[in-house]
Design a protein around this motif. Structure first.
Motif, mmCIF file in Angstrom:
data_model
loop_
_atom_site.group_PDB
_atom_site.id
_atom_site.type_symbol
_atom_site.label_atom_id
_atom_site.label_comp_id
_atom_site.label_asym_id
_atom_site.label_seq_id
_atom_site.Cartn_x
_atom_site.Cartn_y
_atom_site.Cartn_z
ATOM 1 N N GLU A 311 43.972 -8.710 24.560
ATOM 2 C CA GLU A 311 42.674 -8.092 24.844
ATOM 3 C C GLU A 311 41.977 -7.563 23.594
ATOM 4 O O GLU A 311 40.742 -7.573 23.493
ATOM 5 N N SER A 312 42.761 -7.120 22.602
ATOM 6 C CA SER A 312 42.160 -6.554 21.387
ATOM 7 C C SER A 312 41.438 -7.610 20.552
ATOM 8 O O SER A 312 40.637 -7.270 19.674
ATOM 9 N N ASN A 315 37.524 -7.342 20.364
ATOM 10 C CA ASN A 315 36.836 -6.385 19.491
ATOM 11 C C ASN A 315 37.395 -6.365 18.075
ATOM 12 O O ASN A 315 37.100 -5.440 17.308
ATOM 13 N N HIS A 320 31.308 -6.772 18.791
ATOM 14 C CA HIS A 320 30.794 -6.160 20.017
ATOM 15 C C HIS A 320 29.934 -7.191 20.742
ATOM 16 O O HIS A 320 28.717 -7.242 20.561
ATOM 17 N N TYR A 360 40.311 -1.941 29.863
ATOM 18 C CA TYR A 360 40.157 -2.105 28.414
ATOM 19 C C TYR A 360 38.760 -2.644 28.098
ATOM 20 O O TYR A 360 38.074 -2.153 27.190
ATOM 21 N N ARG A 363 36.100 0.065 28.669
ATOM 22 C CA ARG A 363 36.244 1.198 27.740
ATOM 23 C C ARG A 363 35.765 0.836 26.337
ATOM 24 O O ARG A 363 35.136 1.645 25.650
ATOM 25 N N ASN A 364 36.038 -0.384 25.909
ATOM 26 C CA ASN A 364 35.721 -0.785 24.537
ATOM 27 C C ASN A 364 34.417 -1.570 24.406
ATOM 28 O O ASN A 364 33.978 -1.838 23.283
ATOM 29 N N ASN A 365 33.815 -1.922 25.534
ATOM 30 C CA ASN A 365 32.565 -2.691 25.506
ATOM 31 C C ASN A 365 31.597 -2.140 26.555
ATOM 32 O O ASN A 365 31.207 -2.841 27.495
#
Length: 464
Positions: A311-312, A315, A320, A360, A363-365
């Motif tokens: 998943e990382s 990003n 983004h 995830y 939260r990150n996008n």
């Protein structure tokens, strides 16, 4: 005196050398350099075939062609062409300004523009010889090949017989670049017409305000759409276009189907994946393909490439994306991953892994549009097909239901590709003919299959 004698001797030598050069320069008109033969048409009311290619106005005329007459030629240079038949035992020559050469380049899928578009039996433009043998009514699709800046040739079927005909560029829609969009009805009853030509237009549908149709630009004020399996035309006065993906950075995440496996000899390239075609379909500025063959949502003991473990990537290096498009893996179903419970966050179950992955992404996008797609119908061996139960007694439908529930819970957009009507008819892997045409194994596709899939995914994205 000595100089005079040398000069007198030199004159015959110079004359002889000059004459020899002239003779070498003049070629036998019947001997031409090998070149590709072409079909050509007499492009004046009367066209002369000359005995010599160097004397257009003073050379002897061997034969006269009537306007539109078809002949076979071999070009000598830009100006002259030899005709490929004998006239009284000699080849003749015709000037390039007097003929239209069929130097066809590239085929185009276009539409006729006129109320009546004529197909001629010759591209000769001067009346009597330009006989119409077929007429197209309204806006109909044609596949044409360009001959020159004015004329195109096409194949039409008349009474079961295929014939080559010729159509003028003024009768064809060639000027507008076809850009895909979705179109919002701006009136309480926005009309969809059967034709775009001026005059009386038949209405095939009326669309309520706010409803969306998918299609592409056609002419300055008209657009082509598909409705109920039928091609229609809509006017800019009745619809406004909006493509929310224009200039977007999109990341596609998934397994081997996303990667485009089996479409090329290296068995894993992304060059022919459906993702590869999305920029031209949606107007994207950038796309990255994070499909990995064999990847599942849940963590498995024999691999390190689950959705959660990768998943990382989305990003990494400060990326983004504007849109994250996920075809959720088929591998959980095919490799007997437990569904688990929606309320239990196990990394080793489908529900738990999907919830972890979804959180995830959000939260990150926080500004990205996140879209889930269910896996496609598949008929691959040796593992389970769509309509079989896996080793846990679970169906592909149950995994699809888990995807839908998760997407709904987190407010994510969802496209149900497993039950997509187009995919399950036009790309049905259980149809032997379709499987042979578009698939390599009933799950992975060939180049043609991925290209067709990209069209349907783009349509669903714009209409979702």
């Amino acid at each position: 005196m000595t100089l005079k004698r040398h000069t007198q001797k030199a004159i015959p030598i110079i004359f002889t050398a000059t004459l020899l050069l002239i003779l070498l320069h003049i070629k036998d008109p019947d001997v031409v350099k090998a070149s590709a033969q072409l079909t050509a048409f007499a492009y004046r009311k009367t066209v002369n075939i000359y005995s010599n290619p160097h004397y257009r106005h003073t050379g002897r005329t061997l034969k006269k062609l009537s306007g539109g007459q078809e002949i076979s030629i071999t070009p000598i240079n830009k100006s002259w062409n030899r005709v490929n038949f004998l006239i009284n035992g000699h080849y003749g020559y015709v000037h390039s300004n007097d003929i239209l050469k069929d130097e066809s380049t590239g085929s185009y899928h276009i539409y006729s523009l006129r109320k009546h578009t004529n197909i001629y039996n010759t591209p000769y433009p001067y009346g009597k010889k330009n006989t119409v043998f077929y007429s197209i009514r309204g806006s109909q699709s044609l596949t044409v090949v360009r001959m020159d800046r004015n004329w195109y040739k096409t194949v039409v079927t008349v009474k079961g017989k295929h014939d080559t005909g010729y159509v003028h560029h003024n009768d064809l829609n060639l000027a507008v670049t076809q850009k895909n969009n979705h179109y919002y009805a701006s009136k309480s009853a926005s009309n969809v017409y059967a034709d775009a030509y001026s005059g009386v237009r038949s209405i095939i549908a009326r669309i309520p305000r706010g409803h969306v149709l998918y299609g592409h630009s056609f002419s300055g004020n008209w657009n082509i759409v598909t409705i109920n399996g039928r091609t229609g035309f809509i006017h800019n006065a009745d619809f406004y276009k909006n493509n929310s993906f224009h200039r977007n950075f999109l990341i596609a995440f998934g397994d081997s189907v996303t990667r485009g496996s089996s479409a090329d000899i290296d068995n894993g390239t992304t060059q022919y994946s459906w993702v590869h075609y999305l920029p031209s379909e949606l107007g994207l500025s950038r796309v990255e393909n994070y499909g990995v063959s064999g990847s599942a949502v849940a963590v498995r003991s024999d691999r390190k490439d689950s959705f959660q473990e990768r998943e990382s990537w989305i990003n990494s290096h400060g990326k983004h994306p504007d849109t994250i498009l996920v075809i959720v893996s088929i591998n959980d179903f095919r490799h007997d991953v437990p569904l688990g419970s929606f309320d239990v966050r196990s990394r080793y179950t489908f529900f738990g892994g999907l919830r972890n992955f979804s959180e995830y992404l959000q939260r990150n996008n926080p500004k990205a549009k996140i879209i889930y797609m269910t896996p496609l119908t598949q008929n691959a061996v040796p593992t389970y097909s769509t309509y079989e139960k896996n080793g846990l007694g679970l169906s592909q439908d149950q995994y699809a239901a888990a995807i839908k529930r998760t997407a709904s819970y987190y407010g994510l957009e969802l496209i149900d590709m497993q039950h997509d009507r187009f995919v399950n008819t036009q790309m049905n892997p259980f149809d032997p003919a379709i499987k042979k045409q578009y698939y390599t194994d009933g799950l992975h596709m060939n180049k043609a299959g991925y290209f067709l899939l990209s069209k349907e995914i783009a349509r669903r994205l714009l209409n979702n």
